[in-house]
Structure formats: C-alpha cells, structure tokens
Design a protein around this motif. Sequence first.
Motif, PDB file in Angstrom:
ATOM      1  N   ARG A   1       0.811  -1.223   0.000  1.00 31.44           N
ATOM      2  CA  ARG A   1       0.000   0.000   0.000  1.00 31.44           C
ATOM      3  C   ARG A   1       0.842   1.268   0.000  1.00 31.44           C
ATOM      4  NH1 ARG A   1      -4.923  -1.504   0.096  1.00 31.44           N
ATOM      5  NH2 ARG A   1      -5.270  -3.663   0.705  1.00 31.44           N
ATOM      6  N   HIS A   2       2.097   1.123   0.305  1.00 37.87           N
ATOM      7  CA  HIS A   2       2.934   2.323   0.422  1.00 37.87           C
ATOM      8  C   HIS A   2       4.385   1.951   0.167  1.00 37.87           C
ATOM      9  CE1 HIS A   2       4.355   0.696   4.207  1.00 37.87           C
ATOM     10  NE2 HIS A   2       3.111   0.394   4.484  1.00 37.87           N
TER      11      HIS A   2
ATOM     12  N   SER B   1       8.587  -2.892  -8.273  1.00 35.25           N
ATOM     13  CA  SER B   1       7.632  -1.840  -8.595  1.00 35.25           C
ATOM     14  C   SER B   1       6.297  -2.482  -8.960  1.00 35.25           C
ATOM     15  CB  SER B   1       8.206  -1.039  -9.763  1.00 35.25           C
ATOM     16  OG  SER B   1       7.230  -0.229 -10.316  1.00 35.25           O
TER      17      SER B   1
ATOM     18  N   HIS C   1       2.359  -2.056 -10.059  1.00 34.10           N
ATOM     19  CA  HIS C   1       1.463  -1.136 -10.762  1.00 34.10           C
ATOM     20  C   HIS C   1       0.064  -1.722 -10.683  1.00 34.10           C
ATOM     21  CE1 HIS C   1       4.601   1.354 -12.860  1.00 34.10           C
ATOM     22  NE2 HIS C   1       5.316   0.356 -12.369  1.00 34.10           N
TER      23      HIS C   1
ATOM     24  N   GLU D   1      -4.308  -1.443 -11.390  1.00 34.61           N
ATOM     25  CA  GLU D   1      -5.373  -0.931 -12.255  1.00 34.61           C
ATOM     26  C   GLU D   1      -4.829  -0.525 -13.623  1.00 34.61           C
ATOM     27  OE1 GLU D   1      -8.632  -0.009 -10.453  1.00 34.61           O
ATOM     28  OE2 GLU D   1      -7.741  -1.175  -8.842  1.00 34.61           O
ATOM     29  N   CYS D   2      -4.086  -1.431 -14.213  1.00 39.26           N
ATOM     30  CA  CYS D   2      -3.532  -1.162 -15.542  1.00 39.26           C
ATOM     31  C   CYS D   2      -4.437  -1.788 -16.607  1.00 39.26           C
ATOM     32  CB  CYS D   2      -2.142  -1.795 -15.672  1.00 39.26           C
ATOM     33  SG  CYS D   2      -1.000  -1.324 -14.364  1.00 39.26           S
TER      34      CYS D   2
ATOM     35  N   SER E   1      -2.953  -5.961 -12.374  1.00 38.21           N
ATOM     36  CA  SER E   1      -1.864  -5.608 -11.455  1.00 38.21           C
ATOM     37  C   SER E   1      -0.604  -6.287 -11.944  1.00 38.21           C
ATOM     38  CB  SER E   1      -2.193  -6.091 -10.043  1.00 38.21           C
ATOM     39  OG  SER E   1      -3.381  -5.480  -9.600  1.00 38.21           O
TER      40      SER E   1
ATOM     41  N   CYS F   1      -1.791   2.835 -15.844  1.00 41.02           N
ATOM     42  CA  CYS F   1      -2.008   2.326 -14.485  1.00 41.02           C
ATOM     43  C   CYS F   1      -2.433   3.466 -13.566  1.00 41.02           C
ATOM     44  CB  CYS F   1      -0.729   1.691 -13.958  1.00 41.02           C
ATOM     45  SG  CYS F   1      -0.037   0.435 -15.059  1.00 41.02           S
ATOM     46  N   ASP F   2      -3.210   3.127 -12.538  1.00 42.56           N
ATOM     47  CA  ASP F   2      -3.678   4.156 -11.616  1.00 42.56           C
ATOM     48  C   ASP F   2      -2.684   4.435 -10.497  1.00 42.56           C
ATOM     49  OD1 ASP F   2      -5.946   4.630 -12.939  1.00 42.56           O
ATOM     50  OD2 ASP F   2      -7.305   3.713 -11.468  1.00 42.56           O
ATOM     51  N   GLN F   3      -1.923   3.434 -10.138  1.00 44.24           N
ATOM     52  CA  GLN F   3      -1.083   3.616  -8.962  1.00 44.24           C
ATOM     53  C   GLN F   3       0.198   2.822  -9.107  1.00 44.24           C
ATOM     54  OE1 GLN F   3      -2.581   1.930  -5.302  1.00 44.24           O
ATOM     55  NE2 GLN F   3      -1.288   3.257  -4.042  1.00 44.24           N
ATOM     56  N   GLU F   4       1.290   3.378  -8.624  1.00 46.27           N
ATOM     57  CA  GLU F   4       2.549   2.644  -8.570  1.00 46.27           C
ATOM     58  C   GLU F   4       3.053   2.665  -7.133  1.00 46.27           C
ATOM     59  OE1 GLU F   4       5.907   4.274 -10.740  1.00 46.27           O
ATOM     60  OE2 GLU F   4       7.196   2.602 -10.104  1.00 46.27           O
ATOM     61  N   VAL F   5       3.480   1.515  -6.642  1.00 46.67           N
ATOM     62  CA  VAL F   5       4.085   1.445  -5.310  1.00 46.67           C
ATOM     63  C   VAL F   5       5.395   0.687  -5.445  1.00 46.67           C
ATOM     64  CG1 VAL F   5       3.861   0.622  -2.939  1.00 46.67           C
ATOM     65  CG2 VAL F   5       1.830   1.435  -4.157  1.00 46.67           C
TER      66      VAL F   5
END
Length: 261
Positions: free
Chosen positions: A113-114, A133, A135, A137-138, A158, A178-182
């Motif tokens: 999550r972070h 890495s 990603h 919601e791609c 994902s 993608c919506d988010q990268e962590v």
Amino acid sequence: MSHLLFLPFFFIIAISAQSKNSTYPNCRPVNCGTVNISYPFWKMDTESTAQFCGYDGFGINCSDTGDQFISQITLGGDSYYVREINYAFGTIFLADYDVSPAATDRNNCPRVRHGINLGTLPLNFSMYSVNLSFHFECNGCPSFATEIPCLDNNGGKSCVHNMSTSTEETADWEEYSCDQEVVTTVYREYINMSPNFYSEYSRILEGGFGMQWRTMDIDDCEKCEESGGRCGRQVTTELLCFCSDGTIGRRDCKGTIVTIL
Ligand SMILES: *[C@@H]1O[C@H](CO)[C@@H](O)[C@H](O)[C@H]1NC(C)=O
Ligand SMILES: *[C@@H]1O[C@H](CO)[C@@H](O)[C@H](O)[C@H]1NC(C)=O
Ligand SMILES: *[C@@H]1O[C@H](CO)[C@@H](O)[C@H](O)[C@H]1NC(C)=O
Ligand SMILES: *[C@@H]1O[C@H](CO)[C@@H](O)[C@H](O)[C@H]1NC(C)=O
Ligand SMILES: *[C@@H]1O[C@H](CO)[C@@H](O)[C@H](O)[C@H]1NC(C)=O
Ligand SMILES: *[C@@H]1O[C@H](CO)[C@@H](O)[C@H](O)[C@H]1NC(C)=O
C-alpha cells in the motif's frame, strides 16, 4: 513463524558479536520474544517513552498477543514487523505489516500500500536489496513485468517488475494507464521474475528487507557517543547522554551531569 527462513545464509553463519560488558544502567537490553532490543533501539512503554536511551524513531513497540510477542517499528508513519536485529552487522530486518498474513484477508495475495519512507532516520537499505515496482489498475501488463492475477480489480490488471533488471524500456508504463505505482524493497533472491514470480511473491514480500543503521549525527548525539555515552531523550527535552557509570550527561559523558526526576 521462523524468521530465519527469510535470511540469506551468510547472515546465519555469521559469528555472533563479542559484545562488551558495559553496564549503562539506563540502557539495559530487553528481549521481545526472540528480538533483542538494545541500543540504539529501545522498547516503547509508558516508562521509557517518558525517558528513553536510544535514537529518536528507533522505539520498538513490543506487544503480547497471548501466543507470541510482536515487535513493531514505525517508519514514515507506516508499521513494520521487526524480525531480527543483528548488532554485529548493525542490521535490522523488517517486513511491512500490510503484507503480513495478519493484515491480509486475501490468502497469499498481499497488496503493498505504500513505499518505504525512511525520512531522516539514519538507516539505509542493505546491499542485498532489490526494489519491486507494483502497478495497479492497468489496462495490461508489459512484457517486462509479471501479472499478479489475484490483485486484479474490476478488470484492471496488477503487474510487478524487478527494478534491478530494468533496461531503458522498463521505464515506459505510459501506454498501460495504471492508476497507482508502489515501490517496495525486498531481499535480492536468485529467482527469475517469471514465470515463477507470481507464485512466490507473497513469500518474498513477507520475507521483508534488511537495513543498516549508522550513527545519529544530529543534536550532538555523535559527541555523546564519542565520549563513551549513549544518546537518549526525556520526552520533549533535548538530548540526554547516558554514561556507562549510570550518570546522565547533558551533552556528553565529560560535562555537566543532570539529575532526572
Ligand atoms: C558484566 O559486568 C557485571 C557488573 O560488573 C558483572 O556482574 C557481570 O558478571 C559481567 N558479565 C560478564 C559476562 O562478564
Ligand atoms: C542483546 O544484544 C546486546 C548487544 O549485542 C547484548 O549486549 C545483550 O547481551 C543481548 N541481550 C540478550 C538478552 O540477549
Ligand atoms: C503498540 O502496538 C499495539 C498493538 O498493535 C497498539 O495497541 C499500541 O497502541 C501500540 N503502542 C504504541 C506506543 O505505539
Ligand atoms: C549506508 O550509509 C553509510 C553511511 O552513509 C555508507 O557508508 C554505506 O555505504 C551505505 N550503505 C549502502 C548499502 O548504501
Ligand atoms: C530502492 O529504492 C530506494 C528508495 O527510492 C533507494 O533508496 C534504494 O537505493 C533502491 N535500492 C536499489 C537496490 O535500487
Ligand atoms: C531481481 O533482479 C536481480 C538482479 O538481476 C536478481 O538478482 C533477483 O533475483 C531478482 N528478483 C528478486 C525478487 O530478487
């Protein structure tokens, strides 16, 4: 839960530290389960948060769940399990709480999550680290990444890739929207990212990562340590310097001795 499973063999065969028998009555080591909490770490509790011997941010929360002791440390506002602290190597082994079985309702499908935010703490990642890495919601996964199907959400895919194997092409995620990268850090392991990575990734995340600590170089802590003391603090006051004979210096073990009420 055998934390040794997660450690590369060269840590296991390491010879244990020849620790000096110094006294430091205000800085006694304590165990939390199998974790030895010693300077510069300190155990958080009502007593020691009023006054502690150790570095700011190195407080360890030891809780007893009834069947085991859990050691946790907070970095950048996020909670991590402390698996082991190796004083000979100056290395602490952590695992992100969010990817632990306790925090994951989806079996074997943890979601990071972070990122790992060290802020100004005197820590750096061990040399046996790699960054992964993730990603989310791609609209697809690039060929250099591995899909994690159990993390797909509403058709969004994902994907994860090993940043240590990056070439220039791996930087390009643009077309996958993608919506988010962590980005998270794990042990470097001698495995290939694909095709086996998907089945291994929860184990790899749970295995966590190692970090080395270095001398705290702010607030005169170095001066205290150079004079043979150990740094600490009383709630909101400035540095306290705990000396081996049990006295407490204001800045170091040579100057003014203070009396703590
Ligand atoms: C360490 O020092 C203490 C106090 O001087 C002494 O009681 C103890 O036996 C010593 N321990 C070792 C392992 O030398
Ligand atoms: C914990 O580690 C410290 C530093 O190496 C050592 O001095 C101490 O004896 C250890 N304590 C226990 C309870 O193992
Ligand atoms: C320590 O952890 C326990 C359990 O997660 C939590 O209830 C408690 O508030 C924590 N204490 C501190 C000082 O952070
Ligand atoms: C960690 O930091 C220390 C001191 O800044 C440096 O000497 C060491 O090389 C660093 N280690 C890694 C793995 O970056
Ligand atoms: C992983 O990322 C962190 C934070 O960006 C960075 O400090 C570290 O050097 C990276 N590690 C590797 C092995 O690239
Ligand atoms: C990531 O890449 C490094 C360097 O190529 C490799 O050693 C490692 O096995 C890979 N995967 C993981 C999870 O460490």
